[in-house]
Design an enzyme around this catalytic site. Sequence first.
Site, PDB file in Angstrom:
ATOM      1  N   CYS A 115     -10.125   4.048   9.552  1.00  0.00           N
ATOM      2  CA  CYS A 115      -9.409   3.680   8.168  1.00  0.00           C
ATOM      3  C   CYS A 115      -8.846   2.360   7.962  1.00  0.00           C
ATOM      4  O   CYS A 115      -8.881   1.469   7.235  1.00  0.00           O
ATOM      5  CB  CYS A 115      -8.761   4.716   7.737  1.00  0.00           C
ATOM      6  N   SER A 144       1.154   5.119  -0.267  1.00  0.00           N
ATOM      7  CA  SER A 144       0.342   6.555  -0.155  1.00  0.00           C
ATOM      8  C   SER A 144       1.090   7.635  -0.924  1.00  0.00           C
ATOM      9  O   SER A 144       0.506   8.899  -1.251  1.00  0.00           O
ATOM     10  CB  SER A 144       0.137   6.850   1.269  1.00  0.00           C
ATOM     11  N   GLY A 145       2.347   7.347  -1.208  1.00  0.00           N
ATOM     12  CA  GLY A 145       3.205   8.554  -1.707  1.00  0.00           C
ATOM     13  C   GLY A 145       4.056   9.267  -0.996  1.00  0.00           C
ATOM     14  O   GLY A 145       4.692  10.158  -1.243  1.00  0.00           O
ATOM     15  N   CYS A 199      -7.199  13.379   6.723  1.00  0.00           N
ATOM     16  CA  CYS A 199      -6.691  13.429   5.280  1.00  0.00           C
ATOM     17  C   CYS A 199      -8.027  13.950   4.412  1.00  0.00           C
ATOM     18  O   CYS A 199      -7.875  14.683   3.436  1.00  0.00           O
ATOM     19  CB  CYS A 199      -6.401  12.135   4.588  1.00  0.00           C
ATOM     20  N   ASP A 217       7.243   6.753   4.116  1.00  0.00           N
ATOM     21  CA  ASP A 217       7.429   5.536   4.964  1.00  0.00           C
ATOM     22  C   ASP A 217       6.688   4.279   4.097  1.00  0.00           C
ATOM     23  O   ASP A 217       7.538   3.289   4.091  1.00  0.00           O
ATOM     24  CB  ASP A 217       6.441   5.790   6.138  1.00  0.00           C
ATOM     25  N   ALA A 237       0.914  -1.210  -0.048  1.00  0.00           N
ATOM     26  CA  ALA A 237       0.144  -0.042   0.083  1.00  0.00           C
ATOM     27  C   ALA A 237       0.850   1.253  -0.163  1.00  0.00           C
ATOM     28  O   ALA A 237       1.804   1.402   0.842  1.00  0.00           O
ATOM     29  CB  ALA A 237      -0.871  -0.094   1.265  1.00  0.00           C
TER      30      ALA A 237
END
Length: 363
Positions: free
Chosen positions: A101, A8-9, A193, A12, A6
């Site tokens: 989430c 996120s851009g 977010c 990390d 996964a």
Amino acid sequence: MRVLAAMSGGVDSSVAAARMVEAGHDVVGVHLALSQAPGALRTGSRGCCSREDAGDARRVADILGIPFYVWDFADRFHDDVIDDFVASYARGETPNPCVRCNERIKFSALADRALALGFDAVATGHYARLSEGRLRRAVDRDKDQSYVLGVLTAEQLRHAVFPIGDTPKPAIRDEAARRGLAVADKPDSHDICFIPSGDTRAFLGARIGVRPGAVVDADGTVLAQHDGVHGFTVGQRRGLGIAGPGPDGKPRYVTGIDAESGTVRVGDAGDLDVWSLTGQHPVFTSGTAPDGLGDCEVQVRAHGGIAAGIAGVDGGVLHVALRTPLRGVAPGQTMVLYRPDPAGDEVIGSATIVSNRQRSAGA
């Protein structure tokens, strides 16, 4: 092992994906499109799901030489996270959307799709450690995210990998730079977010509307009127709409919220002390409640809010008696139980707080 990373851009998740590739796994990168506005742009350093973030993730995947996809989970995110967030505030609660989430999107909807497609695990850039089913705090205590992962079930943890939990954040940035990843110096995402402006009260007000009520003191004296309980959280000091401190000259804080009557109670700092917690829908990382539970540490917010206590389960409800008080705990928050361990505090389980007791016995 086939791993879905996964991405996120951010730095990390990029380093997490790189480490999985370096370890020899068959890795595919995926970015979650969570905004229902397809052209959503990043605002400052807030958020993690914008068009720019997807582009950053894609460029990292290209450098790593792995396939990359964008998966649209916007409708599911809206239903399971945003709507839940709004409804919780309307009830006078204080939810943590990052917890929801992880629970309902990343390690439920995403993981379910990954497993259905033949992947063995989902890797993320969370700061936590996981070994033989045991979830522990990250080495970097300041960045530790085990709290927001404390809601995961044993089955969800069985298919999760957290590759960077053994490394401090500065070293992660250094590693990203050595790997030639442009996100090495990218600012961390902050706040919520889906509220890039950071104005939670305005966001909620636009969705809940005006529901007037009163701000009262401990004696029930009306001090002010308000437009809705969604504009308040337990422990809040500013923006109460009242003139100055209490009669004793001390600051006043929100000490309780009754959404049904629209009443917001205020008091002094001592009124925020909580000595026991009750939580519903407990989840235990081992799959079942450990015998007796007993001594533990309980954490009630992502950073801070930790106290020693004694825990027990009765009729599917989690109860914790605190040895020292916690301040400003609200219904809707998640409490996560830890077993202190020099090798890294271990997550035992979690529950959603439904009530607390603000005075110890005999007080």
